[in-house]
Design a protein around this motif. Structure first.
Motif, mmCIF file in Angstrom:
data_model
loop_
_atom_site.group_PDB
_atom_site.id
_atom_site.type_symbol
_atom_site.label_atom_id
_atom_site.label_comp_id
_atom_site.label_asym_id
_atom_site.label_seq_id
_atom_site.Cartn_x
_atom_site.Cartn_y
_atom_site.Cartn_z
ATOM 1 N N ASP A 183 53.949 27.750 43.018
ATOM 2 C CA ASP A 183 54.175 28.005 44.436
ATOM 3 C C ASP A 183 55.437 28.852 44.587
ATOM 4 N N LEU A 184 55.230 30.134 44.902
ATOM 5 C CA LEU A 184 56.331 31.076 45.088
ATOM 6 C C LEU A 184 56.342 31.631 46.512
ATOM 7 N N ARG A 185 55.672 30.950 47.428
ATOM 8 C CA ARG A 185 55.513 31.456 48.793
ATOM 9 C C ARG A 185 56.850 31.689 49.497
ATOM 10 N N ASN A 186 56.807 32.659 50.423
ATOM 11 C CA ASN A 186 57.902 32.876 51.360
ATOM 12 C C ASN A 186 59.242 33.101 50.658
ATOM 13 N N ASN A 187 59.249 34.131 49.799
ATOM 14 C CA ASN A 187 60.470 34.588 49.170
ATOM 15 C C ASN A 187 60.556 36.102 49.337
ATOM 16 N N ARG A 188 61.270 36.757 48.446
ATOM 17 C CA ARG A 188 61.418 38.222 48.506
ATOM 18 C C ARG A 188 61.020 38.857 47.188
ATOM 19 N N LEU A 189 60.024 38.280 46.559
ATOM 20 C CA LEU A 189 59.573 38.777 45.260
ATOM 21 C C LEU A 189 58.866 40.113 45.426
ATOM 22 N N SER A 190 59.072 41.004 44.471
ATOM 23 C CA SER A 190 58.484 42.335 44.532
ATOM 24 C C SER A 190 57.809 42.658 43.200
ATOM 25 N N ASP A 231 46.305 32.351 46.879
ATOM 26 C CA ASP A 231 46.833 32.850 48.138
ATOM 27 C C ASP A 231 47.803 33.994 47.853
ATOM 28 N N LEU A 232 47.361 35.216 48.171
ATOM 29 C CA LEU A 232 48.189 36.415 48.015
ATOM 30 C C LEU A 232 48.453 37.068 49.363
ATOM 31 N N SER A 233 48.278 36.320 50.440
ATOM 32 C CA SER A 233 48.381 36.892 51.780
ATOM 33 C C SER A 233 49.804 37.342 52.089
ATOM 34 N N LEU A 254 40.463 31.553 49.076
ATOM 35 C CA LEU A 254 40.921 32.892 48.714
ATOM 36 C C LEU A 254 41.502 33.542 49.965
ATOM 37 N N ASN A 255 42.821 33.607 50.019
ATOM 38 C CA ASN A 255 43.519 34.204 51.166
ATOM 39 C C ASN A 255 44.170 35.507 50.720
ATOM 40 N N LEU A 256 43.648 36.616 51.257
ATOM 41 C CA LEU A 256 44.164 37.942 50.925
ATOM 42 C C LEU A 256 44.573 38.706 52.185
ATOM 43 N N ASP A 257 44.707 38.007 53.311
ATOM 44 C CA ASP A 257 44.986 38.675 54.579
ATOM 45 C C ASP A 257 46.370 39.331 54.597
ATOM 46 N N PHE A 258 46.510 40.328 55.470
ATOM 47 C CA PHE A 258 47.757 41.083 55.615
ATOM 48 C C PHE A 258 48.180 41.749 54.301
ATOM 49 N N THR A 271 28.370 34.360 48.167
ATOM 50 C CA THR A 271 27.410 33.434 47.546
ATOM 51 C C THR A 271 28.105 32.564 46.510
ATOM 52 N N SER A 272 29.420 32.508 46.587
ATOM 53 C CA SER A 272 30.217 31.755 45.615
ATOM 54 C C SER A 272 30.513 30.362 46.146
ATOM 55 N N GLY A 273 31.414 29.665 45.492
ATOM 56 C CA GLY A 273 31.846 28.353 45.975
ATOM 57 C C GLY A 273 33.030 28.436 46.913
ATOM 58 N N ILE A 274 33.448 29.650 47.282
ATOM 59 C CA ILE A 274 34.595 29.819 48.177
ATOM 60 C C ILE A 274 34.221 29.333 49.575
ATOM 61 N N SER A 275 35.017 28.429 50.116
ATOM 62 C CA SER A 275 34.739 27.904 51.461
ATOM 63 C C SER A 275 35.772 28.358 52.494
ATOM 64 N N ASN A 276 36.910 28.848 52.027
ATOM 65 C CA ASN A 276 37.938 29.373 52.927
ATOM 66 C C ASN A 276 38.248 30.790 52.466
ATOM 67 N N LEU A 277 37.718 31.787 53.186
ATOM 68 C CA LEU A 277 37.846 33.189 52.784
ATOM 69 C C LEU A 277 38.480 33.971 53.916
ATOM 70 N N ASN A 278 39.701 34.460 53.689
ATOM 71 C CA ASN A 278 40.410 35.235 54.701
ATOM 72 C C ASN A 278 40.754 36.601 54.120
ATOM 73 N N LEU A 279 40.058 37.625 54.609
ATOM 74 C CA LEU A 279 40.265 39.008 54.167
ATOM 75 C C LEU A 279 40.772 39.870 55.319
ATOM 76 N N SER A 280 41.274 39.251 56.375
ATOM 77 C CA SER A 280 41.642 39.997 57.577
ATOM 78 C C SER A 280 42.854 40.887 57.341
ATOM 79 N N ARG A 281 42.978 41.896 58.224
ATOM 80 C CA ARG A 281 44.127 42.802 58.232
ATOM 81 C C ARG A 281 44.330 43.490 56.892
#
Length: 364
Positions: A183-190, A231-233, A254-258, A271-281
């Motif tokens: 879990d590396l969320r909400n940092n300034r990693l580049s 989660d790479l959003s 799989l969260n790839l939004d923004f 057609t996969s087992g993904i139940s939460n798919l966010n590809l927005s923005r």
């Protein structure tokens, strides 16, 4: 006789206390660690007195056999009576002293949700061979992830989310072959994800949102058999989605939004087992694949704010379940299909397209 007997008992008591207590070196390391921190409200360090740091020192646990300090567990959000009596969450300032590295038998370091702890992650923690958990979430820690973090071969949890950590994800991180939770969320990693990210073969959660990561999604990620949550959003990820992500055995979120991801959406995702798919923005083009069927089960399906064209596939009606779906802000056209799941979706799921019509929008 009586004096000698008393002296023997006293010596025995002192010897027993030394044998059963923590080593003076561990106690000294803990006190040096404490000296770098300031906790003004709860008094959690008031219990850090006496010679035996294995006995009733708040947040300190020792190995029952060796009496060496094994765990430091200090959470600023806790249900402990200390917090309940004070009717508040914790606030602590200062920094994590390198003296913590003198506790050479440490198995877990949990110094979480204190909001004000700053400074760097001590580089020397990579020389603690028994570490299994490093959890520093919810502070103001800056600097970089130690470059040789990959030395911690037993590490199962690395959580430094909600801090100010910058720099790149060190390449050595892929040596953590026991890691299950990252879990590396909400940092300034580049920079880019390491190309050999798939070497984290035990990983079940990879949470890297709200950073400044760039480059493509490595296709080899799909070789992480146990990965359930990716989660790479809210990054700057570009390129296309590897089609192989839709063939992962247990991937559920799989969260790839923004991001800046482009190209067509791989049909395998629907057609996969993904139940939460966010590809927005993003910048997806082409049509929504007409491949939905009984295996399609989505609690969330968000494709909004892209460049998708064509009509809404009729096969969507054959999905086993779609809870929330958002197709707004695209270039879709044609009649919105009738029946489930469309009969419970609101107009906001379809607005700002080129020429969609039918319930819940205006009639065709």
């Amino acid at each position: 006789m009586g004096v000698g007997w008393y002296f023997t008992l006293t010596l025995l008591a002192v010897t027993t206390a030394v044998v059963n207590g923590c080593p003076p070196s561990d106690r000294a390391a803990l006190l040096a660690f404490k000296a770098a921190l300031h906790e003004p409200y709860l008094g959690i360090f008031n219990s850090w007195t006496g010679t035996d740091c294995c006995h009733n020192w708040y947040g300190v646990s020792c190995d029952p056999e060796t009496r060496r300090v094994a765990d430091i567990t200090l959470r600023g959000e806790s249900e402990d009576p200390i917090f309940e009596r004070a009717h508040r969450t914790g606030y602590m300032t200062g920094y994590i002293s390198p003296s913590i590295c003198r506790l050479t038998r440490l198995s877990s370091i949990i110094i979480a949700d204190w909001k004000g702890i700053s400074g760097d992650i001590p580089r020397c923690i990579t020389h603690l061979p028994f570490l299994r958990i490093v959890d520093l979430i919810g502070n103001r820690i800056s600097g970089v992830i130690p470059v040789d973090i990959g030395r911690l071969q037993r590490l199962t949890v690395l959580n430094v989310a909600d801090n100010l950590i910058s720099g790149r994800i060190p390449p050595s991180i892929t040596n953590l072959t026991s890691l299950m939770h990252l879990d590396l969320r909400n940092n300034r990693l580049s920079g880019e994800l390491p190309g050999d990210f798939h070497r984290l073969g035990m990983l079940s959660r990879a949470l890297l949102s709200r950073n400044q990561l760039t480059g493509p999604i490595p296709g080899a990620i799909s070789r992480i058999y146990r990965l359930a949550d990716l989660d790479l959003s809210l990054n700057r990820i570009s390129g296309t989605i590897p089609e192989s992500l839709g063939r992962m055995a247990v991937l559920a979120t799989l969260n790839l939004d923004f991001n800046k991801i482009s190209g067509n959406i791989p049909p395998s995702l629907f057609t996969s087992g993904i139940s939460n798919l966010n590809l927005s923005r993003n910048a997806f083009e082409g049509t929504i694949p007409d491949v939905f069927g009984p295996r399609s089960y989505f609690t969330v399906l968000d494709l909004s704010y892209n460049n998708l064209r064509g009509s809404i596939p009729k096969s969507v009606a054959s999905a086993s379940y779609i809870g929330h779906m958002d197709l707004s802000h695209n270039h879709l056209c044609g009649r919105i299909p009738a029946g489930s799941p469309f009969d419970h979706l609101e107009a906001s799921s379809f607005v700002y397209n080129d020429c969609l019509c039918g319930k819940p929008l205006k009639a065709c």
